[in-house]
Design a protein around this motif. Sequence first.
Motif, PDB file in Angstrom:
ATOM      1  N   VAL A  58      67.892  68.158  20.265  1.00 30.56           N
ATOM      2  CA  VAL A  58      68.568  67.083  20.984  1.00 30.56           C
ATOM      3  C   VAL A  58      69.803  66.638  20.211  1.00 30.56           C
ATOM      4  N   VAL A  60      72.365  63.309  20.059  1.00 33.07           N
ATOM      5  CA  VAL A  60      72.502  61.908  20.448  1.00 33.07           C
ATOM      6  C   VAL A  60      73.956  61.510  20.248  1.00 33.07           C
ATOM      7  N   ALA A  62      76.403  58.325  20.324  1.00 38.51           N
ATOM      8  CA  ALA A  62      76.272  56.864  20.294  1.00 38.51           C
ATOM      9  C   ALA A  62      77.513  56.228  19.693  1.00 38.51           C
ATOM     10  N   LEU A  70      70.129  54.306  14.562  1.00 39.08           N
ATOM     11  CA  LEU A  70      69.617  55.215  15.577  1.00 39.08           C
ATOM     12  C   LEU A  70      68.301  55.879  15.198  1.00 39.08           C
ATOM     13  N   LEU A  74      65.070  55.156  17.528  1.00 40.42           N
ATOM     14  CA  LEU A  74      64.556  56.240  18.353  1.00 40.42           C
ATOM     15  C   LEU A  74      63.351  56.949  17.731  1.00 40.42           C
ATOM     16  N   CYS A  81      67.608  65.580  14.992  1.00 40.85           N
ATOM     17  CA  CYS A  81      68.669  65.599  15.999  1.00 40.85           C
ATOM     18  C   CYS A  81      70.035  65.761  15.368  1.00 40.85           C
ATOM     19  N   THR A  83      73.582  63.859  15.487  1.00 36.56           N
ATOM     20  CA  THR A  83      74.079  62.539  15.843  1.00 36.56           C
ATOM     21  C   THR A  83      75.600  62.591  15.870  1.00 36.56           C
ATOM     22  N   VAL A 112      71.377  62.793  24.720  1.00 36.90           N
ATOM     23  CA  VAL A 112      71.086  61.375  24.927  1.00 36.90           C
ATOM     24  C   VAL A 112      72.356  60.599  24.605  1.00 36.90           C
ATOM     25  N   ILE A 114      74.175  56.852  24.207  1.00 35.11           N
ATOM     26  CA  ILE A 114      73.799  55.456  23.969  1.00 35.11           C
ATOM     27  C   ILE A 114      75.041  54.586  23.757  1.00 35.11           C
TER      28      ILE A 114
END
Length: 190
Positions: A58, A60, A62, A70, A74, A81, A83, A112, A114
Amino acid sequence: MSISPGSSGPSASNGPSAGSTASSAATASVTDRLVQANSDYAAAFTDPGMDARPVLQVAVVACMDARLDLHKALGLALGDCHTIRNAGGVVTDDTIRSLAISQRALGTRSVVLIHHTGCGMQTITEDFRTELEAEVGQRPTWSVEAFTDADQDVRQSMARVRTSPFLPHTDDVRGFVFDVHSGRLREITN
């Protein structure tokens, strides 16, 4: 003999005095503090033996806001992940670049997104570029990507990811707004 910063003369001690230690800490830059923290971290560091591929596959995206932790928010551990953070957590060309590398070279499959409440990007406008141009004599080539409605900007960011020709995995793209007062995520749907 040594002269401590802020002292009026030499000190007869062989080591730093309590006063000089406090004075040195007060004059250390933030970067000096970070480098010292890294030295302490490295002294106890053990190579976890991971490669660059995120365990949970994944990425993320953000906001860079300092209030967002984070990994804690999460329930993520080191290596879980990728980031990708920027002002506002918006999906820009550079975000797509990072996601393309993340997916195509390093195996991520989910994205994802955010944003958060009280974002500074809601307090500025695209006039920021004009102000910079007036100050430095050159217009930035990038867009500010300011927004007034976090929910709508999350929707726009999801659409940018889902329609990018560079991203092969766009089936699992979800967006959220993080409440900086409660710590809760609120999912944004179309």
